[in-house]
Enzyme design. Structure first.
Site, short mmCIF file in Angstrom:
data_model
loop_
_atom_site.label_atom_id
_atom_site.label_comp_id
_atom_site.label_asym_id
_atom_site.label_seq_id
_atom_site.Cartn_x
_atom_site.Cartn_y
_atom_site.Cartn_z
N GLU A 1 0.82 -1.20 0.00
CA GLU A 1 0.00 0.00 0.00
C GLU A 1 0.86 1.26 0.00
O GLU A 1 1.97 1.26 0.50
CB GLU A 1 -0.95 0.02 1.19
CG GLU A 1 -0.27 0.21 2.53
CD GLU A 1 -1.28 0.40 3.65
OE1 GLU A 1 -1.80 1.52 3.80
OE2 GLU A 1 -1.55 -0.59 4.35
N ARG B 1 -2.57 11.25 6.91
CA ARG B 1 -2.40 10.56 5.63
C ARG B 1 -3.68 10.55 4.81
O ARG B 1 -3.65 10.23 3.63
CB ARG B 1 -1.93 9.11 5.86
CG ARG B 1 -0.51 9.03 6.36
CD ARG B 1 -0.11 7.61 6.70
NE ARG B 1 -0.17 6.74 5.54
CZ ARG B 1 -0.45 5.44 5.60
NH1 ARG B 1 -0.72 4.87 6.75
NH2 ARG B 1 -0.48 4.72 4.51
N HIS C 1 -10.50 4.71 2.20
CA HIS C 1 -9.73 3.88 3.14
C HIS C 1 -10.17 2.43 3.13
O HIS C 1 -10.60 1.85 4.14
CB HIS C 1 -9.81 4.45 4.56
CG HIS C 1 -8.66 4.01 5.42
ND1 HIS C 1 -8.79 3.00 6.34
CD2 HIS C 1 -7.38 4.42 5.47
CE1 HIS C 1 -7.63 2.81 6.93
NE2 HIS C 1 -6.75 3.67 6.43
N ARG D 1 -5.58 5.72 -0.95
CA ARG D 1 -4.43 4.82 -1.07
C ARG D 1 -4.37 4.22 -2.46
O ARG D 1 -5.38 4.08 -3.15
CB ARG D 1 -4.53 3.65 -0.08
CG ARG D 1 -4.61 4.01 1.38
CD ARG D 1 -3.27 4.49 1.94
NE ARG D 1 -3.37 4.70 3.37
CZ ARG D 1 -3.81 5.80 3.94
NH1 ARG D 1 -4.23 6.82 3.20
NH2 ARG D 1 -3.86 5.93 5.25
#
Length: 134
Positions: free
Chosen positions: A90, A101, A125, A105
């Site tokens: 990831e 963050r 997420h 992703r």
């Protein structure tokens, strides 16, 4: 068989032999549905600029801005095709305005991180993925 006492009630538990003779197909895991083919696709042009930058960093082997980038992704959500542990890695896709963050992703598959077999983008997420079109 032994009776099982529960207060004033006595019950006898019987396990039928047929329960233990389940056909072999029922005991084996069903063939995995190719989750990758079922995922929606996102084109390169549709990706946010931050995701395109992250992808270029992946191909270059870094350097990555976050310590967790390049670590093993466990696929606990099982939304991606089932593969052995270590098959997925990831990477953070920065979210403008986020103090951490963020939720975006890029998850890439393959033995060689700089040469991913496939990459998947999530902006929530890991609640959903879209396969990045090659």
């Amino acid at each position: 068989m032994q009776p099982v006492a529960r207060g004033a009630l006595v019950a006898t538990v019987t396990i039928s032999a047929s329960v233990w003779s389940v056909p072999a197909l029922a005991r084996e895991p069903l063939p995995a549905v190719e989750a990758e083919a079922a995922l929606p696709v996102v084109t390169w042009a549709e990706l946010p600029s931050q995701a395109r930058k992250t992808y270029r960093l992946i191909l270059a082997g870094g350097p990555f801005p976050y310590e967790k980038d390049g670590t093993v992704f466990g696929n606990r959500e099982r939304l991606l095709p089932r593969k052995p542990r270590g098959h997925y890695r990831e990477y953070t896709v920065p979210t403008p305005g986020s103090r951490d963050r963020g939720a975006r992703r890029m998850v890439c598959a393959g033995e060689v991180p700089k040469e991913p077999e496939a990459c998947f983008y999530t902006e929530d997420h890991y609640a959903s993925f879209r396969r990045v079109a090659p």
